[in-house]
Design a protein around this motif. Structure first.
Motif, PDB file in Angstrom:
ATOM      1  N   LEU A 383       0.987  -0.992   0.202  1.00  0.00           N
ATOM      2  CA  LEU A 383       0.346  -0.028  -0.249  1.00  0.00           C
ATOM      3  C   LEU A 383       0.947   1.264   0.489  1.00  0.00           C
ATOM      4  O   LEU A 383       0.478   2.297  -0.765  1.00  0.00           O
ATOM      5  CB  LEU A 383      -0.702   0.073   0.848  1.00  0.00           C
ATOM      6  CG  LEU A 383      -1.892  -1.497   1.374  1.00  0.00           C
ATOM      7  CD1 LEU A 383      -3.122  -1.304   2.439  1.00  0.00           C
ATOM      8  CD2 LEU A 383      -3.021  -1.467   0.454  1.00  0.00           C
ATOM      9  N   ASN A 384       1.655   1.009   0.717  1.00  0.00           N
ATOM     10  CA  ASN A 384       2.952   2.209   0.697  1.00  0.00           C
ATOM     11  C   ASN A 384       2.948   2.467  -1.135  1.00  0.00           C
ATOM     12  O   ASN A 384       3.744   3.916  -1.513  1.00  0.00           O
ATOM     13  CB  ASN A 384       3.973   2.172   1.269  1.00  0.00           C
ATOM     14  CG  ASN A 384       3.975   1.910   2.737  1.00  0.00           C
ATOM     15  OD1 ASN A 384       3.372   3.031   3.361  1.00  0.00           O
ATOM     16  ND2 ASN A 384       4.489   0.674   3.467  1.00  0.00           N
ATOM     17  N   GLU A 385       3.011   2.226  -1.376  1.00  0.00           N
ATOM     18  CA  GLU A 385       3.100   1.882  -3.250  1.00  0.00           C
ATOM     19  C   GLU A 385       2.499   1.588  -4.013  1.00  0.00           C
ATOM     20  O   GLU A 385       2.447   1.909  -5.451  1.00  0.00           O
ATOM     21  CB  GLU A 385       4.528   0.456  -4.265  1.00  0.00           C
ATOM     22  CG  GLU A 385       5.254   0.282  -2.603  1.00  0.00           C
ATOM     23  CD  GLU A 385       6.732   1.819  -2.610  1.00  0.00           C
ATOM     24  OE1 GLU A 385       6.856   2.612  -3.734  1.00  0.00           O
ATOM     25  OE2 GLU A 385       7.141   1.593  -1.867  1.00  0.00           O
ATOM     26  N   MET A 386       1.189   1.994  -3.622  1.00  0.00           N
ATOM     27  CA  MET A 386       0.016   1.588  -4.642  1.00  0.00           C
ATOM     28  C   MET A 386       0.103   2.948  -5.174  1.00  0.00           C
ATOM     29  O   MET A 386      -0.326   3.588  -5.148  1.00  0.00           O
ATOM     30  CB  MET A 386      -1.084   1.466  -3.615  1.00  0.00           C
ATOM     31  CG  MET A 386      -2.687   0.934  -4.668  1.00  0.00           C
ATOM     32  SD  MET A 386      -1.909  -0.663  -5.563  1.00  0.00           S
ATOM     33  CE  MET A 386      -1.778  -2.105  -4.313  1.00  0.00           C
ATOM     34  N   PRO A 387      -0.105   2.748  -6.570  1.00  0.00           N
ATOM     35  CA  PRO A 387      -0.434   4.254  -7.082  1.00  0.00           C
ATOM     36  C   PRO A 387      -1.734   4.716  -8.031  1.00  0.00           C
ATOM     37  O   PRO A 387      -2.722   3.269  -7.500  1.00  0.00           O
ATOM     38  CB  PRO A 387       0.132   3.845  -8.958  1.00  0.00           C
ATOM     39  CG  PRO A 387      -0.214   2.151  -9.076  1.00  0.00           C
ATOM     40  CD  PRO A 387       0.077   1.865  -7.724  1.00  0.00           C
ATOM     41  N   ALA A 388      -2.624   5.706  -7.954  1.00  0.00           N
ATOM     42  CA  ALA A 388      -3.617   5.588  -8.504  1.00  0.00           C
ATOM     43  C   ALA A 388      -3.652   5.010 -10.004  1.00  0.00           C
ATOM     44  O   ALA A 388      -2.675   5.173 -10.444  1.00  0.00           O
ATOM     45  CB  ALA A 388      -4.077   7.249  -8.475  1.00  0.00           C
TER      46      ALA A 388
END
Length: 731
Positions: A383-388
């Motif tokens: 989630l720290n890396e999750m892009p829109a």
């Protein structure tokens, strides 16, 4: 290799490790991920999200350890590099100094929400759910808001503005009734009208409270030279309506003092049993998908920030296996909304990491199993890396269901023998479509004035069987949308006992017996329409004279409804297709959910190479098979092959200080004590060596270490440390 070259390489390696291990003051300004805690920093709960939301000036009512003061707790998290925010309950909390009279010399326990039998609704010992009167608002301003801002906090979360529908019998509520309506209190159980009036007042009381407290927070912060943000962590309108709780919900988005929300959706809310095809059971994924969707509908048109919450466990005591299964379902559901990429990764890490829970099919209780903590940490670090993403979830995205705050007004008590078991009038409009692979959206009537609300909706389903329009403006917006080409499907008998409550459609010159009559008149149609299809401007109206609950309470009763939606789409020159799954790609991440009780039990095959992020071993798969009733969370390696640069694919620790040079790749990993890191790293070529060092400069031997030549990824498994483990690859 010559000895001098080898020594030089070793010298460079040790220098890089020492530099990375140097303790430097951390300055984290990101606010993408967060968690809430009433604890001070502990090594066992060092989750490494961006924000630690410190709970309560006096802690959480369920806490037993009151030794750490608020300012001390804030300081402990800041010293570890966290951005510290603050959260507290707005309907309950550890406010014993208020309730027991220490603050102003008056006992306020009589301000709790009270049921018809005279029982107070309690949240904890000496902690009632409160009827928020002016004295409580003043207490919140003086004893909570000022103290928090004085501690340098600039983000405040006022959680769960909740008034139970079964409440409404206390002396405090009766006082507020007389002040609001200017006539004497009426018991809500005696008529639909009184229930409606009672719930409108409950709604108003928390709307007023949050308006006053949020305005004060911004004003007080401004005096201190601080830009204070105020957020509302709240359950979804779907859940509050299902659980018979009244809250201001969507109306808060229009308040100038509110900057955003946390969507409090988790296993505990989403496992609420629902009817479908005549069967009552838990449908956690489907329910979570609808809950998150209602929160997006509430906030997206306003542009306010929203965090999505998931919880690896829940309030009720279940087994670790149960928690894991339902966590995966809610986690996948949240990721299917690609426009949201801010997350509360967990509440109460102290509960998750330090409390024992059951082992399935035994009478044993144990702390969180390492395989589950590892999987969970892989997920939250993703989630720290999750892009829109601008990608859309699979299926037809143009179908919406209208909902509004008045859904909460008709849930309790039952009148005139009209029942809506398990909120089935809502699920009757949504589950028959969702189960067929249609990512049905919800549309808040309170937001129809925003152009964004209906911009992408082609077919809108409306029923007044379980809610009523909040104003004539709702119908004006629907009229405009239909006449410009929208397709409205109205379903309902209009026979529930709330059709004739005293409201705008029968007041001030309006004489409609039912609100739908006003809508149909605006659309140029007869006020009492039967089943059929009617042309209106460039659009069309379909009428189905059945309450939506009838489509799901019994087996095989949704055919007419589904066929009506299909016909509505055909009127647009489109054909609706059905499947048993939803899927989405967000950057390198693939999210898949295959539903049971659907059009088929076909398996879903996700083509690789992919890394399975729900498996703590992080295997590389050439193909992932997903069965009905399962979800998958995958990393698509094709995305890293395009760049051909070193990349951390997945990790059960937060990686920082990431450095890539021509012949080396290094980073620092931090995560809670007593947990295991499992990580997979893409490297353009096989590494010549790998070195792990702890914060004491001691070499660490990994538990597992292997190079996969086919995927060009390196797998590592080692014990986590909140002080950090430095990883160095020599390429």
């Amino acid at each position: 290799m010559p000895k001098n070259i080898l020594l030089n390489c070793l010298s460079i390696l040790l220098t890089l490790i020492a530099t990375a291990q140097e303790k430097k003051p951390e300055n984290n300004t990101k606010e993408k991920t967060a968690f809430q805690t009433s604890s001070k920093w502990l090594p066992q709960i060092d989750v490494r999200a961006d924000v630690a939301i410190v709970y309560g000036v006096n802690g959480n009512p369920s806490d037993h350890d009151k030794n750490s003061g608020f300012e001390e707790r804030v300081r402990s998290w800041r010293e570890r590099g966290y951005n510290a925010h603050f959260m507290t309950g707005i309907a309950w909390g550890s406010y014993q100094d208020y309730f027991l009279g220490k603050w102003d010399g008056e006992n306020h326990l009589d301000e709790g929400q009270v049921e018809v039998d005279g029982d107070t609704i309690w949240h904890g010992h000496n902690v009632p759910y409160i009827v928020p009167q002016k004295s409580f608002v003043n207490y919140m301003k003086e004893q909570v808001i000022e103290r928090v801002i004085d501690a340098g906090i600039t983000s405040i979360y006022l959680e769960e503005p909740e008034f139970w529908a079964r409440g409404g019998y206390s002396s405090a509520f009766k006082e507020e009734w007389k002040d609001f309506y200017d006539f004497e209190w009426r018991p809500q159980h005696t008529s639909p009208e009184n229930t409606w009036l009672s719930n409108k007042l409950k709604y108003h009381l928390y709307y007023r409270t949050i308006d006053e407290v949020s305005r004060y927070a911004k004003k007080y912060g401004f005096k201190k030279g601080l830009d204070v943000k105020v957020y509302i962590p709240t359950h979804s309108l779907v859940n509050y309506s299902s659980w018979a709780i009244v809250s201001p919900e969507a109306s808060l988005a229009s308040l100038p003092g509110i900057d955003g929300y946390i969507a409090q959706v988790w296993t505990g809310t989403s496992r609420e049993p629902t009817f479908y095809n005549g069967v009552l059971k838990e449908r956690t994924f489907e329910n979570a998908f609808l809950e998150y969707g209602s929160m997006v509908s509430m906030t997206a048109p306003t542009g306010r920030k929203i965090f999505f919450l998931t919880d690896p466990i829940e309030d009720r005591r279940k087994s670790w296996d149960d928690y894991k299964r339902n966590y995966q379902a809610t986690f996948a559901a949240q990721l299917l909304y690609p426009q949201v990429n801010n997350y509360e990764v967990m509440p109460w890490p102290e509960r998750i990491y330090t409390k024992p829970y059951s082992v399935a099919f035994t009478d044993k209780k144990v702390l969180i199993p390492q395989v589950y903590s590892t999987q969970m940490q892989v997920m939250i670090n993703a989630l720290n890396e999750m892009p829109a993403s601008e990608n859309l979830v699979s299926g037809e995205n143009g179908i919406g269901v209208l909902m509004g705050n008045s859904l909460m007004f008709q849930r309790f008590p039952t009148h005139d023998s009209y029942d809506d078991p398990q909120f089935s009038n809502f699920y009757g409009q949504t589950l028959p479509l969702l189960k067929r692979g249609i990512p049905v959206q919800t549309v808040h009537m309170e937001n129809l004035g925003y152009q964004e609300s209906l911009k992408d909706i082609k077919v809108l389903i409306v029923s007044y069987s379980n809610m009523k329009p909040s104003s004539e403006e709702v119908h004006e917006n629907l009229e405009k949308w239909v006449k410009n080409g929208g397709i409205l499907v109205f379903t309902g008998r209009d026979e529930d006992p709330y059709q004739e409550v005293m409201e705008w459609w029968n007041q001030n010159g309006n004489k409609f017996q039912k609100p739908s009559e006003n809508l149909f008149k605006m659309l140029g149609l007869a006020e009492d329409l039967n089943d059929g299809s009617y042309k209106v401007g460039e659009g069309r109206v379909f009428i189905l004279r059945k309450d939506p609950k009838e489509f799901i309470l019994k087996e095989n009763q949704d055919k007419e409804f589904v066929e009506t939606i299909e016909t509505a789409f055909e009127s647009l020159g489109k054909k609706l297709s059905f499947t048993n799954h939803l899927s989405l790609q967000r950057g390198p991440y693939k999210i898949i959910a295959v539903m049971d009780e659907s059009v088929s039990d076909e398996l879903y095959f996700a083509q690789g190479p992919v890394v399975d992020l729900f498996d703590p071993r992080l295997p590389v798969l050439s193909q992932k098979t997903v069965a009905a009733g399962e979800e998958a969370f995958l990393y698509d390696l094709e995305e890293v092959y395009k760049n051909n640069q070193p990349k951390i694919i997945a990790t059960a620790a937060r990686a920082s200080n990431i450095t890539w040079q021509e012949n080396s790749f290094s980073f620092l990993c931090k995560s809670p004590e007593n947990t295991m890191n499992s990580m997979r790293v893409f490297l353009p070529k096989a590494p010549k060596s790998i070195v792990l060092k702890n914060s004491e400069e001691e070499t660490i031997t990994p538990k597992g270490s292997s190079w996969d030549a086919n995927s060009r990824t390196y797998y590592l498994n080692f014990e986590n440390s909140p002080e950090g483990i430095q990883v160095f690859f020599q390429l």
